[in-house]
Design a protein around this motif. Structure first.
Motif, PDB file in Angstrom:
ATOM      1  N   MET A  60       3.080  26.110   2.456  1.00  0.00           N
ATOM      2  CA  MET A  60       2.085  26.242   1.402  1.00  0.00           C
ATOM      3  C   MET A  60       1.685  27.715   1.269  1.00  0.00           C
ATOM      4  O   MET A  60       1.360  28.379   2.248  1.00  0.00           O
ATOM      5  N   VAL A  61       1.705  28.249   0.041  1.00  0.00           N
ATOM      6  CA  VAL A  61       1.400  29.645  -0.203  1.00  0.00           C
ATOM      7  C   VAL A  61      -0.111  29.818  -0.291  1.00  0.00           C
ATOM      8  O   VAL A  61      -0.792  29.083  -1.006  1.00  0.00           O
ATOM      9  N   ASP A  62      -0.642  30.802   0.430  1.00  0.00           N
ATOM     10  CA  ASP A  62      -2.075  31.064   0.403  1.00  0.00           C
ATOM     11  C   ASP A  62      -2.446  31.807  -0.884  1.00  0.00           C
ATOM     12  O   ASP A  62      -1.862  32.847  -1.201  1.00  0.00           O
ATOM     13  N   ARG A  63      -3.437  31.283  -1.621  1.00  0.00           N
ATOM     14  CA  ARG A  63      -3.755  31.848  -2.925  1.00  0.00           C
ATOM     15  C   ARG A  63      -4.301  33.269  -2.804  1.00  0.00           C
ATOM     16  O   ARG A  63      -3.973  34.145  -3.624  1.00  0.00           O
ATOM     17  N   LEU A  64      -5.150  33.525  -1.809  1.00  0.00           N
ATOM     18  CA  LEU A  64      -5.724  34.856  -1.653  1.00  0.00           C
ATOM     19  C   LEU A  64      -4.628  35.875  -1.346  1.00  0.00           C
ATOM     20  O   LEU A  64      -4.644  36.999  -1.869  1.00  0.00           O
ATOM     21  N   THR A  65      -3.672  35.474  -0.501  1.00  0.00           N
ATOM     22  CA  THR A  65      -2.543  36.370  -0.206  1.00  0.00           C
ATOM     23  C   THR A  65      -1.718  36.619  -1.459  1.00  0.00           C
ATOM     24  O   THR A  65      -1.289  37.752  -1.733  1.00  0.00           O
ATOM     25  N   SER A  66      -1.500  35.562  -2.248  1.00  0.00           N
ATOM     26  CA  SER A  66      -0.738  35.720  -3.490  1.00  0.00           C
ATOM     27  C   SER A  66      -1.444  36.660  -4.452  1.00  0.00           C
ATOM     28  O   SER A  66      -0.800  37.470  -5.135  1.00  0.00           O
ATOM     29  N   MET A  67      -2.772  36.576  -4.514  1.00  0.00           N
ATOM     30  CA  MET A  67      -3.527  37.503  -5.365  1.00  0.00           C
ATOM     31  C   MET A  67      -3.324  38.945  -4.912  1.00  0.00           C
ATOM     32  O   MET A  67      -3.133  39.859  -5.732  1.00  0.00           O
ATOM     33  N   ALA A  68      -3.376  39.179  -3.577  1.00  0.00           N
ATOM     34  CA  ALA A  68      -3.188  40.528  -3.056  1.00  0.00           C
ATOM     35  C   ALA A  68      -1.787  41.046  -3.366  1.00  0.00           C
ATOM     36  O   ALA A  68      -1.610  42.227  -3.717  1.00  0.00           O
ATOM     37  N   VAL A  69      -0.786  40.190  -3.250  1.00  0.00           N
ATOM     38  CA  VAL A  69       0.586  40.585  -3.566  1.00  0.00           C
ATOM     39  C   VAL A  69       0.721  40.898  -5.051  1.00  0.00           C
ATOM     40  O   VAL A  69       1.340  41.900  -5.444  1.00  0.00           O
ATOM     41  N   PHE A  70       0.129  40.071  -5.909  1.00  0.00           N
ATOM     42  CA  PHE A  70       0.178  40.302  -7.358  1.00  0.00           C
ATOM     43  C   PHE A  70      -0.482  41.638  -7.720  1.00  0.00           C
ATOM     44  O   PHE A  70       0.056  42.413  -8.520  1.00  0.00           O
ATOM     45  N   VAL A  71      -1.643  41.928  -7.143  1.00  0.00           N
ATOM     46  CA  VAL A  71      -2.333  43.188  -7.428  1.00  0.00           C
ATOM     47  C   VAL A  71      -1.476  44.369  -6.986  1.00  0.00           C
ATOM     48  O   VAL A  71      -1.355  45.386  -7.700  1.00  0.00           O
ATOM     49  N   ALA A  72      -0.851  44.271  -5.812  1.00  0.00           N
ATOM     50  CA  ALA A  72       0.011  45.353  -5.333  1.00  0.00           C
ATOM     51  C   ALA A  72       1.197  45.552  -6.264  1.00  0.00           C
ATOM     52  O   ALA A  72       1.567  46.702  -6.586  1.00  0.00           O
ATOM     53  N   ALA A  73       1.815  44.454  -6.729  1.00  0.00           N
ATOM     54  CA  ALA A  73       2.962  44.562  -7.637  1.00  0.00           C
ATOM     55  C   ALA A  73       2.550  45.194  -8.962  1.00  0.00           C
ATOM     56  O   ALA A  73       3.283  46.019  -9.532  1.00  0.00           O
ATOM     57  N   ALA A  74       1.360  44.818  -9.455  1.00  0.00           N
ATOM     58  CA  ALA A  74       0.883  45.387 -10.712  1.00  0.00           C
ATOM     59  C   ALA A  74       0.542  46.866 -10.551  1.00  0.00           C
ATOM     60  O   ALA A  74       0.867  47.686 -11.414  1.00  0.00           O
ATOM     61  N   ASP A  75      -0.112  47.239  -9.439  1.00  0.00           N
ATOM     62  CA  ASP A  75      -0.517  48.622  -9.237  1.00  0.00           C
ATOM     63  C   ASP A  75       0.676  49.538  -8.986  1.00  0.00           C
ATOM     64  O   ASP A  75       0.692  50.699  -9.444  1.00  0.00           O
ATOM     65  N   LEU A  76       1.689  49.060  -8.251  1.00  0.00           N
ATOM     66  CA  LEU A  76       2.825  49.900  -7.865  1.00  0.00           C
ATOM     67  C   LEU A  76       3.970  49.858  -8.870  1.00  0.00           C
ATOM     68  O   LEU A  76       4.908  50.653  -8.786  1.00  0.00           O
ATOM     69  N   GLY A  77       3.924  48.901  -9.788  1.00  0.00           N
ATOM     70  CA  GLY A  77       4.877  48.908 -10.893  1.00  0.00           C
ATOM     71  C   GLY A  77       6.161  48.145 -10.666  1.00  0.00           C
ATOM     72  O   GLY A  77       6.971  48.031 -11.592  1.00  0.00           O
ATOM     73  N   SER A  78       6.394  47.612  -9.471  1.00  0.00           N
ATOM     74  CA  SER A  78       7.614  46.837  -9.241  1.00  0.00           C
ATOM     75  C   SER A  78       7.462  45.967  -8.015  1.00  0.00           C
ATOM     76  O   SER A  78       6.652  46.250  -7.129  1.00  0.00           O
ATOM     77  N   PHE A  79       8.275  44.905  -7.984  1.00  0.00           N
ATOM     78  CA  PHE A  79       8.284  44.031  -6.816  1.00  0.00           C
ATOM     79  C   PHE A  79       8.814  44.772  -5.595  1.00  0.00           C
ATOM     80  O   PHE A  79       8.341  44.578  -4.475  1.00  0.00           O
ATOM     81  N   ALA A  80       9.801  45.633  -5.811  1.00  0.00           N
ATOM     82  CA  ALA A  80      10.407  46.362  -4.693  1.00  0.00           C
ATOM     83  C   ALA A  80       9.385  47.286  -4.036  1.00  0.00           C
ATOM     84  O   ALA A  80       9.292  47.353  -2.803  1.00  0.00           O
ATOM     85  N   ALA A  81       8.615  47.999  -4.860  1.00  0.00           N
ATOM     86  CA  ALA A  81       7.607  48.907  -4.303  1.00  0.00           C
ATOM     87  C   ALA A  81       6.514  48.128  -3.580  1.00  0.00           C
ATOM     88  O   ALA A  81       6.036  48.537  -2.510  1.00  0.00           O
ATOM     89  N   ALA A  82       6.106  46.997  -4.144  1.00  0.00           N
ATOM     90  CA  ALA A  82       5.093  46.160  -3.494  1.00  0.00           C
ATOM     91  C   ALA A  82       5.611  45.626  -2.171  1.00  0.00           C
ATOM     92  O   ALA A  82       4.880  45.555  -1.173  1.00  0.00           O
ATOM     93  N   ALA A  83       6.908  45.234  -2.142  1.00  0.00           N
ATOM     94  CA  ALA A  83       7.512  44.706  -0.924  1.00  0.00           C
ATOM     95  C   ALA A  83       7.478  45.742   0.192  1.00  0.00           C
ATOM     96  O   ALA A  83       7.153  45.431   1.347  1.00  0.00           O
ATOM     97  N   ILE A  84       7.785  47.008  -0.131  1.00  0.00           N
ATOM     98  CA  ILE A  84       7.777  48.073   0.874  1.00  0.00           C
ATOM     99  C   ILE A  84       6.349  48.292   1.389  1.00  0.00           C
ATOM    100  O   ILE A  84       6.106  48.413   2.597  1.00  0.00           O
ATOM    101  N   ALA A  85       5.383  48.324   0.463  1.00  0.00           N
ATOM    102  CA  ALA A  85       3.991  48.584   0.854  1.00  0.00           C
ATOM    103  C   ALA A  85       3.429  47.450   1.713  1.00  0.00           C
ATOM    104  O   ALA A  85       2.618  47.698   2.620  1.00  0.00           O
ATOM    105  N   LEU A  86       3.835  46.220   1.445  1.00  0.00           N
ATOM    106  CA  LEU A  86       3.280  45.065   2.126  1.00  0.00           C
ATOM    107  C   LEU A  86       4.113  44.606   3.321  1.00  0.00           C
ATOM    108  O   LEU A  86       3.703  43.685   4.048  1.00  0.00           O
ATOM    109  N   GLY A  87       5.272  45.199   3.501  1.00  0.00           N
ATOM    110  CA  GLY A  87       6.112  44.827   4.636  1.00  0.00           C
ATOM    111  C   GLY A  87       6.743  43.459   4.487  1.00  0.00           C
ATOM    112  O   GLY A  87       6.850  42.722   5.478  1.00  0.00           O
TER     113      GLY A  87
END
Length: 312
Positions: A1-28
Motif C-alpha cells: 500500500m502506497v503512503d499518501r503523504l510520501t506520494s505527496m512528497a515525491v510529487f512535489v519533488a518531481a514538480a520542483d525538479l522538473g523530472s522523475f529522474a531528478a526527483a529519483a536522485i534527490a529522494l534516493g
C-alpha cells in the motif's frame, strides 16, 4: 500500500525538479518508483497531475493547484513532527499517575511538588486508589503498584519494598506496657486498617530467624484510611502497623516508638509500571528518573529510613 503523504512528497519533488529522474536522485529511489507514487495520487484523485512526454513534463492546471496544497500539507506534517520531537526533548503536557492511597499521600506528593517546580510546563493528574487499575484502559502513563505482578506488556521497574513497622505513642506504652513478642499484642489495642470486610480476622505477621508468627490484630477501632489510623496512634489510643516512609518523621521526632524491633514486619514488593515505548516523552522520563532516585532499591528515601533505624 502506497503512503499518501510520501506520494505527496515525491510529487512535489518531481514538480520542483522538473523530472522523475531528478526527483529519483534527490529522494534516493528509482524513477519507476517516482512514477508509481505520482500515478497512485492521480488514480486516487481521478485526474492527471503532470503532463508527460518523452522530452519534458509540465503540471496540469489542477496539478499546479494540488502542488501548492501538498506544500502546505507537508509543511504542517513537518511542524507536527517537530512538535513531537519538542515534547520528547523538553518536559511539557499532562502526566497522569496512579498510586496507592497511603504511599501517594505520604510519600509521593512531596516528590511530585518537587517535580512540578523543576518542570514548569508539566501538569500532574494524580489518582490515589488501592484498587488495581488498568493503565491502558484508564489512560495512566505511570502506575505505582503494590504486591506481586502479573504477566503484562507493561515495563515494570522495581522500587524499594513496602516495609511495615509496628509502633505506638510513648503515652500509650507508658500506660499499657511494651509488648515483647507478637503474641503479647493480644492484650493491646491494635489500630487496624479495615481493608477486609468485617467478619474476617486481621492478622499481623512477624518473622525472625525463619520463623513467622501471626498475631490477631484485635482492637476497637478499624479505619480504611491510614492518616486517620496514624492520628489515633499519635493520640495514644493504640498500636499502629504502617509503612516505614510514612512513619519516619514521627519516629525520628519521638512522637511514636517502634515496638518489636527484633522482629521483621511484613513487606510487599512495589513497582513502577509504564507503557512500553521506545521513545517516551521527556515528562515521563524525568518522572521515572526521580522515582527511581527517591524510591528505587537504593533511593534516598530508603537510605533515610536506614539511617533512622540505625545499624541492624
Amino acid at each position: 500500500m502506497v503512503d499518501r503523504l510520501t506520494s505527496m512528497a515525491v510529487f512535489v519533488a518531481a514538480a520542483d525538479l522538473g523530472s522523475f529522474a531528478a526527483a529519483a536522485i534527490a529522494l534516493g529511489m528509482s524513477p519507476q518508483m517516482v512514477a508509481k507514487h505520482v500515478a497512485s495520487l492521480e488514480s486516487r484523485l481521478g485526474t492527471r497531475l503532470i503532463n508527460r512526454t518523452t522530452r519534458r513534463q509540465s503540471l496540469t492546471e489542477f496539478g499546479r493547484a494540488y502542488h501548492e496544497r501538498c506544500r502546505l500539507v507537508l509543511a504542517e506534517a513537518e511542524a507536527a513532527d517537530a512538535l513531537a520531537e519538542a515534547v520528547r526533548a523538553h518536559p511539557r503536557g499532562t502526566l497522569r499517575i496512579n498510586a496507592p492511597v497511603t504511599f501517594g499521600s505520604h510519600s509521593l506528593v512531596p516528590l511530585l511538588t518537587r517535580y512540578l517546580r523543576e518542570c514548569p510546563e508539566v501538569e500532574v493528574d494524580l489518582s490515589l486508589t488501592d484498587r488495581m487499575v488498568d493503565p491502558v484502559e484508564e489512560g495512566f502513563e505511570a502506575v505505582i503498584r503494590l504486591g506481586p505482578l502479573v504477566e503484562s506488556s507493561l515495563v515494570a521497574r522495581p522500587l524499594a519494598p513496602y516495609r511495615l513497622v509496628a509502633c505506638a505513642a510513648p503515652a500509650y506504652l507508658a500506660a499499657h506496657g511494651v509488648p515483647d513478642s507478637p503474641d503479647a499484642l493480644a492484650g493491646h489495642q491494635c489500630l487496624d486498617f479495615s481493608h477486609w470486610p468485617r467478619g474476617r480476622e486481621s492478622l499481623w505477621r512477624f518473622s525472625r530467624a525463619g520463623t513467622t508468627v501471626e498475631a490477631p490484630a484485635a482492637g476497637r477501632l478499624r479505619i480504611n484510611d491510614f492518616r486517620a489510623l496514624l492520628e489515633a496512634a499519635l493520640d495514644g489510643f493504640g498500636i499502629v502497623l504502617g509503612v516505614e516512609t510514612a512513619l519516619r518523621d514521627d519516629l525520628a521526632a519521638g512522637r511514636l516508638v517502634q515496638i518489636l524491633p527484633d522482629w521483621d514486619a511484613p513487606s510487599r514488593p512495589m513497582h513502577l509500571l509504564t507503557m512500553r515505548d521506545r521513545r517516551p516523552t521527556a515528562k515521563l522520563r524525568r518522572f521515572v528518573d526521580l522515582i527511581l532516585s527517591e524510591f528505587g532499591p537504593d533511593g534516598s528515601a530508603v537510605r533515610a529510613v536506614a539511617r533512622d533505624r540505625g545499624p541492624a
